[in-house]
Design a protein around this motif. Structure first.
Motif, PDB file in Angstrom:
ATOM      1  N   THR A  45       0.800  -1.224   0.000  1.00 16.67           N
ATOM      2  CA  THR A  45       0.000   0.000   0.000  1.00 16.67           C
ATOM      3  C   THR A  45       0.832   1.272   0.000  1.00 16.67           C
ATOM      4  OG1 THR A  45      -0.116  -0.081   2.423  1.00 16.67           O
ATOM      5  CG2 THR A  45      -1.919  -1.088   1.193  1.00 16.67           C
ATOM      6  N   GLY A  46       2.145   1.169   0.058  1.00 18.04           N
ATOM      7  CA  GLY A  46       2.931   2.387   0.165  1.00 18.04           C
ATOM      8  C   GLY A  46       4.301   2.270  -0.438  1.00 18.04           C
ATOM      9  N   THR A  47       5.204   3.131   0.012  1.00 18.53           N
ATOM     10  CA  THR A  47       6.542   3.208  -0.577  1.00 18.53           C
ATOM     11  C   THR A  47       7.639   2.926   0.438  1.00 18.53           C
ATOM     12  OG1 THR A  47       6.538   5.595  -0.164  1.00 18.53           O
ATOM     13  CG2 THR A  47       5.772   4.853  -2.321  1.00 18.53           C
ATOM     14  N   THR A  48       7.354   2.167   1.473  1.00 25.07           N
ATOM     15  CA  THR A  48       8.366   1.765   2.444  1.00 25.07           C
ATOM     16  C   THR A  48       8.317   0.254   2.599  1.00 25.07           C
ATOM     17  OG1 THR A  48       6.883   1.922   4.349  1.00 25.07           O
ATOM     18  CG2 THR A  48       8.013   3.952   3.676  1.00 25.07           C
ATOM     19  N   ASP A  49       9.371  -0.295   3.205  1.00 28.38           N
ATOM     20  CA  ASP A  49       9.407  -1.746   3.396  1.00 28.38           C
ATOM     21  C   ASP A  49       8.257  -2.210   4.282  1.00 28.38           C
ATOM     22  OD1 ASP A  49      10.598  -4.407   3.303  1.00 28.38           O
ATOM     23  OD2 ASP A  49      11.088  -4.062   5.406  1.00 28.38           O
ATOM     24  N   ALA A  50       7.812  -1.345   5.194  1.00 30.64           N
ATOM     25  CA  ALA A  50       6.722  -1.718   6.093  1.00 30.64           C
ATOM     26  C   ALA A  50       5.416  -1.923   5.352  1.00 30.64           C
ATOM     27  CB  ALA A  50       6.543  -0.642   7.167  1.00 30.64           C
ATOM     28  N   THR A  51       5.329  -1.388   4.155  1.00 30.31           N
ATOM     29  CA  THR A  51       4.098  -1.555   3.371  1.00 30.31           C
ATOM     30  C   THR A  51       4.380  -2.232   2.039  1.00 30.31           C
ATOM     31  OG1 THR A  51       4.373   0.688   2.516  1.00 30.31           O
ATOM     32  CG2 THR A  51       2.940   0.411   4.422  1.00 30.31           C
ATOM     33  N   ALA A  52       5.564  -2.852   1.886  1.00 33.08           N
ATOM     34  CA  ALA A  52       5.925  -3.524   0.634  1.00 33.08           C
ATOM     35  C   ALA A  52       5.253  -4.890   0.554  1.00 33.08           C
ATOM     36  CB  ALA A  52       7.436  -3.674   0.527  1.00 33.08           C
ATOM     37  N   GLY A  53       5.246  -5.457  -0.661  1.00 32.77           N
ATOM     38  CA  GLY A  53       4.643  -6.765  -0.825  1.00 32.77           C
ATOM     39  C   GLY A  53       5.147  -7.477  -2.059  1.00 32.77           C
ATOM     40  N   GLY A  54       4.979  -8.801  -2.073  1.00 32.42           N
ATOM     41  CA  GLY A  54       5.384  -9.614  -3.213  1.00 32.42           C
ATOM     42  C   GLY A  54       5.177 -11.082  -2.886  1.00 32.42           C
ATOM     43  N   PHE A  55       5.619 -11.959  -3.784  1.00 34.31           N
ATOM     44  CA  PHE A  55       5.442 -13.395  -3.581  1.00 34.31           C
ATOM     45  C   PHE A  55       6.508 -14.141  -4.365  1.00 34.31           C
ATOM     46  CE2 PHE A  55       2.444 -11.640  -6.659  1.00 34.31           C
ATOM     47  CZ  PHE A  55       2.747 -12.328  -7.825  1.00 34.31           C
ATOM     48  N   LYS A  56       6.747 -15.409  -3.966  1.00 36.76           N
ATOM     49  CA  LYS A  56       7.751 -16.250  -4.611  1.00 36.76           C
ATOM     50  C   LYS A  56       7.146 -17.296  -5.541  1.00 36.76           C
ATOM     51  CE  LYS A  56      11.531 -16.002  -1.247  1.00 36.76           C
ATOM     52  NZ  LYS A  56      12.475 -16.805  -0.423  1.00 36.76           N
ATOM     53  N   ALA A  57       5.860 -17.557  -5.408  1.00 34.84           N
ATOM     54  CA  ALA A  57       5.225 -18.603  -6.215  1.00 34.84           C
ATOM     55  C   ALA A  57       3.834 -18.142  -6.601  1.00 34.84           C
ATOM     56  CB  ALA A  57       5.167 -19.918  -5.438  1.00 34.84           C
ATOM     57  N   ALA A  58       3.390 -18.576  -7.791  1.00 36.04           N
ATOM     58  CA  ALA A  58       2.072 -18.143  -8.255  1.00 36.04           C
ATOM     59  C   ALA A  58       1.507 -19.157  -9.242  1.00 36.04           C
ATOM     60  CB  ALA A  58       2.158 -16.766  -8.909  1.00 36.04           C
ATOM     61  N   ALA A  59       0.185 -19.241  -9.278  1.00 37.00           N
ATOM     62  CA  ALA A  59      -0.515 -20.096 -10.240  1.00 37.00           C
ATOM     63  C   ALA A  59      -1.939 -19.591 -10.363  1.00 37.00           C
ATOM     64  CB  ALA A  59      -0.495 -21.553  -9.780  1.00 37.00           C
ATOM     65  N   VAL A  60      -2.593 -20.006 -11.433  1.00 34.77           N
ATOM     66  CA  VAL A  60      -4.019 -19.742 -11.622  1.00 34.77           C
ATOM     67  C   VAL A  60      -4.731 -21.089 -11.628  1.00 34.77           C
ATOM     68  CG1 VAL A  60      -5.784 -18.824 -13.164  1.00 34.77           C
ATOM     69  CG2 VAL A  60      -3.596 -17.618 -12.906  1.00 34.77           C
ATOM     70  N   ALA A  71      -8.849 -22.842 -10.937  1.00 33.77           N
ATOM     71  CA  ALA A  71     -10.280 -22.660 -10.658  1.00 33.77           C
ATOM     72  C   ALA A  71     -10.671 -21.192 -10.743  1.00 33.77           C
ATOM     73  CB  ALA A  71     -10.638 -23.263  -9.302  1.00 33.77           C
ATOM     74  N   ARG A  72     -10.124 -20.489 -11.721  1.00 35.16           N
ATOM     75  CA  ARG A  72     -10.417 -19.082 -11.988  1.00 35.16           C
ATOM     76  C   ARG A  72     -10.094 -18.176 -10.799  1.00 35.16           C
ATOM     77  NH1 ARG A  72     -10.155 -17.247 -16.694  1.00 35.16           N
ATOM     78  NH2 ARG A  72     -11.487 -15.486 -16.111  1.00 35.16           N
ATOM     79  N   ARG A  73      -9.092 -18.563 -10.047  1.00 37.70           N
ATOM     80  CA  ARG A  73      -8.544 -17.727  -8.990  1.00 37.70           C
ATOM     81  C   ARG A  73      -7.031 -17.656  -9.161  1.00 37.70           C
ATOM     82  NH1 ARG A  73     -12.214 -17.708  -4.239  1.00 37.70           N
ATOM     83  NH2 ARG A  73     -13.835 -19.287  -4.523  1.00 37.70           N
ATOM     84  N   ALA A  74      -6.438 -16.566  -8.724  1.00 44.83           N
ATOM     85  CA  ALA A  74      -4.985 -16.485  -8.623  1.00 44.83           C
ATOM     86  C   ALA A  74      -4.573 -16.933  -7.231  1.00 44.83           C
ATOM     87  CB  ALA A  74      -4.506 -15.069  -8.887  1.00 44.83           C
ATOM     88  N   TRP A  75      -3.476 -17.713  -7.170  1.00 41.96           N
ATOM     89  CA  TRP A  75      -2.946 -18.229  -5.903  1.00 41.96           C
ATOM     90  C   TRP A  75      -1.485 -17.815  -5.807  1.00 41.96           C
ATOM     91  CZ3 TRP A  75      -6.357 -21.535  -3.058  1.00 41.96           C
ATOM     92  CH2 TRP A  75      -7.515 -21.896  -3.756  1.00 41.96           C
ATOM     93  N   ILE A  76      -1.082 -17.304  -4.662  1.00 37.47           N
ATOM     94  CA  ILE A  76       0.315 -16.926  -4.447  1.00 37.47           C
ATOM     95  C   ILE A  76       0.777 -17.493  -3.116  1.00 37.47           C
ATOM     96  CG2 ILE A  76       0.223 -14.845  -5.881  1.00 37.47           C
ATOM     97  CD1 ILE A  76      -0.171 -13.209  -3.325  1.00 37.47           C
ATOM     98  N   ALA A  77       2.059 -17.816  -3.042  1.00 40.82           N
ATOM     99  CA  ALA A  77       2.588 -18.444  -1.826  1.00 40.82           C
ATOM    100  C   ALA A  77       3.930 -17.827  -1.466  1.00 40.82           C
ATOM    101  CB  ALA A  77       2.730 -19.955  -2.023  1.00 40.82           C
ATOM    102  N   ASN A  78       4.304 -18.043  -0.181  1.00 38.53           N
ATOM    103  CA  ASN A  78       5.513 -17.424   0.377  1.00 38.53           C
ATOM    104  C   ASN A  78       5.440 -15.917   0.114  1.00 38.53           C
ATOM    105  OD1 ASN A  78       8.012 -16.953   1.526  1.00 38.53           O
ATOM    106  ND2 ASN A  78       8.991 -18.690   0.472  1.00 38.53           N
ATOM    107  N   VAL A  79       4.543 -15.284   0.837  1.00 39.54           N
ATOM    108  CA  VAL A  79       4.076 -13.933   0.524  1.00 39.54           C
ATOM    109  C   VAL A  79       4.595 -12.924   1.544  1.00 39.54           C
ATOM    110  CG1 VAL A  79       2.001 -12.506   0.234  1.00 39.54           C
ATOM    111  CG2 VAL A  79       2.006 -14.894  -0.537  1.00 39.54           C
ATOM    112  N   LYS A  80       4.975 -11.762   1.036  1.00 41.52           N
ATOM    113  CA  LYS A  80       5.125 -10.585   1.888  1.00 41.52           C
ATOM    114  C   LYS A  80       3.899  -9.719   1.624  1.00 41.52           C
ATOM    115  CE  LYS A  80       8.942  -8.224   2.836  1.00 41.52           C
ATOM    116  NZ  LYS A  80      10.125  -7.316   2.708  1.00 41.52           N
ATOM    117  N   LYS A  81       3.109  -9.476   2.674  1.00 46.53           N
ATOM    118  CA  LYS A  81       1.877  -8.686   2.541  1.00 46.53           C
ATOM    119  C   LYS A  81       1.937  -7.502   3.484  1.00 46.53           C
ATOM    120  CE  LYS A  81      -3.044  -9.649   1.746  1.00 46.53           C
ATOM    121  NZ  LYS A  81      -3.718  -8.464   2.251  1.00 46.53           N
ATOM    122  N   ASN A  82       1.981  -6.329   2.889  1.00 42.27           N
ATOM    123  CA  ASN A  82       2.072  -5.092   3.671  1.00 42.27           C
ATOM    124  C   ASN A  82       3.190  -5.151   4.702  1.00 42.27           C
ATOM    125  OD1 ASN A  82      -0.127  -3.828   2.332  1.00 42.27           O
ATOM    126  ND2 ASN A  82      -1.539  -5.080   3.535  1.00 42.27           N
ATOM    127  N   GLY A  83       4.355  -5.642   4.224  1.00 38.03           N
ATOM    128  CA  GLY A  83       5.563  -5.629   5.037  1.00 38.03           C
ATOM    129  C   GLY A  83       5.799  -6.852   5.882  1.00 38.03           C
TER     130      GLY A  83
END
Length: 851
Positions: free
Chosen positions: A493-508, A510-522
């Protein structure tokens, strides 16, 4: 003993390094290098990889076994995305000498097998960081989603990105082209400028101030208007009627207005001062008088006329006459002749308050959300400060939406907004009030047609005078599938590590996106899988997750789908999750398999036979019907583990020949392990250099990869799986080692004198060398003589099969042995086809200790 012959004509069993060389099957081999064995009964030469771009490209990215991704698009990945024909695109990271690292692209026409071209930087993706990245991708419905694995364990202020082609203009503003944007939907500050009450339904001069900002009008006092025709009179009660033109010398005695007349004359039977008297039942222009005015509608008999000009004729002592210039038949009933002294009428209306609304009485507050082109929607934004009171039976009327469209050529990912309402203070669900689509218009519930935008003036578009009699059945939660109380539905949601996000794995799946090993809002969740609502591939609510194997010391590395199963890989374990149910309450952990994990997202390949992956212990495949099956069952475990541990592998499925290709170490290996699904066998080819490669990319014409070179040079290569190229230099030198053959009698000595090989080339003069090793020794002894009695190699030089003759041992006596293994090696670059190998031998009565 009589002479016997052993024929080898099936090599389809492939490589077997696990069993003893003497115990492997007759169709298996100790070494199968640069040999294509997919056709039982034939051996052909594998070919080199093919350059698929004009020259090498300097691309500063040093990580091996990752980075590349292939997808197809309807649009060209260039400046304007010209849709000449579907396009095949390869994405790859570029570490720039200055500025942020970007994802750039190679492309070619989809139905082409030609070379790729590297596109300009107009459509590049800004990864927001400098230096190395390890991108992980997923692609669905024409949108490419990208994250950086390194962000999860790092301290950057990164958030994931997406790339899409916007194919339509908006409000006549040009926004078409490739759009590189944040993965999340961004709600612009102050875009909802104001909501206010109106009595007329008109916005007046209260316009939104900036492009893309909007205002809302409404009224909470609904009424209906009834209309009637009322005679126009003077204040003295004298009726206004038609009269003849006072300037005519012989007017018609029966008709005052003809069908084509546009100048008409009115008078009063008793009043002689029409220019001074007040006329009743005409609209008041707020000047204290009521009189004829331009723009008024009058009715004579059944014809409506619009006044364009008014003048008075004073007859000094006789009655006054009003002259009107009119537009005839403004309501389309037809122009008529009007008899003398026809009365003049105007239309009057009466407003009556109505009831019947379905809104609960109370004070209502309003907020908005923003929707992107893929229907991802933000959480409800802060409510507007005004509240509006509804009494029993009332409803919202004269509802209008006005947006400033001039200069609205940014926020290309924005599809529209929604306005929601609820009773203030009750913390109730937000009810949809307006659904605004910038291209289609405005509606008050999802089952209605849109009211199209109209031009308010040169800078604004609007829809107005909507009645919303009953609350919509659609709420924020029913539309989106998650509650408005979610704290966050984005990864960053922002521009600092405390609000950064990403993921290491992803797939689609059943018409959903799935992500794993996640950084969510820091915050990092390495044992967690987040998922999206159906068809919302960029929305990750805080409560939409699965925690599996919590605090087990392992972490998720990869995700893949198999039908409605999600395959979730940790480093040491595979979880199979059945997500076929439309509700998460129906999902369940179907199986878990120890020792079946993998190193990274790129360690997996999808094949028609199931999901295949490579790890430190071998190569496996899972078809969903039974437990995973090891494909490397005939390869030596210790050797595989020693060569694989700590290395980034590459794996890919070559649909052209139904083969799975694996490189154990993408930083240095030249060996490609090839598993043929038709023969269930392994072989090895050496088509790549030793400076490193990217991951494999699967295409209809083979496997693509980027081969690394000096000074960050990268060359796009294609591993076709073809054999016996007619082009000089395109074939690899074969090396085939047979099993250690004891001819079915391990306890007796055999005398071997001749080996005959049936082979052909393309007439180019390829040569074949035969080596042997006896009694378990490696076949490193070159045959001392052949048909000419001198050479160690036999020339083929024939496009038709010929029999090559090789002597074993001395020229006269042959070779005594218990067992023998043969090795065939040909010259580099030339085509070759081997049909069979025949070994002439005699059994003796000697035991091996009498050799």
């Amino acid at each position: 003993m009589p002479r016997q012959s052993l024929q080898l004509n099936d090599f389809s069993g492939g490589l077997n390094t696990k069993s003893s060389p003497r115990d492997i099957a007759p169709n298996e081999s100790q070494l199968v290098e640069n040999v294509v064995i997919s056709n039982p009964g034939l051996i052909t030469a594998a070919t080199v990889s093919t350059d698929k771009v004009s020259g090498s490209t300097t691309m500063k990215h040093i990580a091996n076994g990752n980075g590349a991704f292939m997808f197809n698009s309807q649009f060209n990945i260039d400046t304007d995305g010209t849709a000449t024909q579907p396009t095949q695109i390869i994405a790859y990271p570029i570490n720039k000498d200055s500025g942020n690292t970007t994802i750039q692209f190679f492309r070619r026409n989809f139905d082409s097998t030609g070379v790729f071209t590297q596109e300009a930087t107009n459509a590049e993706i800004d990864m927001q960081v400098t230096g190395e990245v390890e991108p992980v991708y997923y692609y669905v419905d024409g949108v490419l989603y990208i994250s950086d694995k390194k962000i999860v364990d790092g301290d950057s202020d990164y958030e994931p990105r997406k790339l899409q082609y916007v194919s339509e203009d908006r409000f006549a503003q040009s926004i078409t082209g490739w759009n590189n944007d944040k993965l999340r939907v961004v709600a612009t500050d102050n875009m909802f400028e104001d909501i206010s009450e109106t009595s007329t339904g008109n916005f007046g001069s209260s316009d939104p101030s900036a492009a893309g900002e909007f205002r809302v009008l409404l009224s909470t006092n609904p009424s209906v208007t009834s209309s009637d025709l009322t005679a126009v009179t003077t204040n003295a009660g004298s009726a206004i009627t038609t009269t003849s033109n006072p300037g005519e010398t012989a007017p018609s005695p029966n008709t005052d207005i003809g069908i084509t007349d546009k100048s008409i004359f009115l008078t009063s039977a008793t009043n002689t001062n029409l220019d001074d008297d007040i006329l009743l039942n005409l609209p008041d222009e707020n000047d204290g008088d009521q009189d004829f005015t331009n723009g008024q509608i009058i009715h004579i008999n059944s014809e409506a006329m619009e006044i364009k000009s008014v003048s008075y004729i004073d007859n000094d002592g006789t009655k006054d006459v009003v002259q009107l210039i009119v537009q005839r038949d403004v309501y389309g009933t037809g122009a008529l002749e009007h008899a003398a002294l026809s009365p003049v009428f105007t239309q009057t209306s009466t407003s009556t308050t109505v009831t019947g609304g379905g809104w609960e009485s109370g004070s209502y507050e309003f907020c908005h959300t923003v929707i992107d082109l893929q229907d991802n929607e933000t959480l409800p934004q802060a409510p507007q400060s005004p509240v509006f009171n509804i009494t029993d039976g009332s409803y919202f009327t004269r509802v209008g939406f006005r947006l400033k469209d001039t200069g609205f050529n940014t926020r290309k990912n924005e599809k529209g907004v929604r306005i929601y309402t609820r009773k203030k203070g009750g913390n109730g669900r937000w009810i949809m009030f307006l659904d605004v689509d910038y291209r289609r218009g405005v509606r008050s519930n999802l089952f209605e047609d849109y009211e199209e935008f109209t031009v308010a003036d040169t800078n604004y578009m609007e829809v107005k005078n909507l009645d919303i009699v009953n609350p919509s059945l659609d709420t924020f939660e029913s539309i989106n599938g998650y509650t408005q109380e979610e704290e966050s539905i984005v990864l960053a949601t922002g521009t600092t590590d405390a609000t950064a996000g990403g993921f290491k794995a992803a797939a689609v799946c059943a018409r959903r996106a799935w992500i794993a090993n996640v950084k969510k809002n820091g915050k990092v969740f390495d044992d967690r899988i987040y998922y999206t609502p159906v068809n919302r591939f960029a929305t990750f609510p805080d409560s939409f997750y699965l925690d599996i194997g919590i605090s087990d010391g392992d972490s998720f590395t990869a995700l893949h789908s198999l039908g409605n199963r999600l395959l979730a890989f940790k480093q040491k374990k595979l979880y199979v999750i059945n997500v076929s149910s439309t509700s998460d309450a129906g999902w369940y952990l179907e199986a878990e398999y120890d020792g079946m994990g993998c190193r990274q997202q790129e360690s997996i390949s999808k094949t028609p036979y199931g999901i295949a992956w490579v790890n430190d212990d071998g190569v496996y495949i899972f078809d969903g019907q039974s437990m995973p099956k090891e494909l490397t069952i005939k390869l030596d475990d210790a050797t595989w583990r020693a060569n694989q541990t700590g290395k980034n592998p590459a794996i890919g499925y070559n649909n052209k020949y139904k083969q799975l290709c694996v490189v154990q170490d993408t930083a240095a290996d030249t060996d490609v392990f090839v598993f043929d699904f038709q023969t269930n066998s392994w072989s090895i080819t050496k088509p790549i250099g030793s400076a490193g490669i990217s991951n494999f990319l699967e295409s209809f014409d083979g496997l693509y990869y980027l081969e690394y070179g000096g000074s960050h040079a990268k060359t796009l290569k294609l591993l076709t799986g073809d054999s016996n190229s007619s082009t000089t230099g395109d074939n690899l030198a074969i090396k085939l080692q047979t099993k250690d053959m004891d001819f079915g009698n391990p306890g007796l000595v055999k005398r071997i004198k001749k080996v005959y090989i049936t082979a052909k080339d393309d007439g180019s003069g390829n040569t074949l060398t035969l080596r042997f090793g006896k009694d378990g020794a490696s076949p490193d002894t070159t045959v001392a003589f052949n048909s000419s009695g001198a050479q160690a190699a036999e020339s083929i030089a024939s496009s038709n099969y010929k029999i090559l003759s090789f002597g074993i041992g001395s020229a006269t006596g042959g070779l005594n042995c218990e067992s023998i293994a043969l090795e065939l090696v040909d010259a580099d670059d030339e085509a070759i086809t081997i049909n069979d190998i025949n070994i002439d031998f005699r059994l003796t009565n000697k035991r091996p200790d009498n050799l």
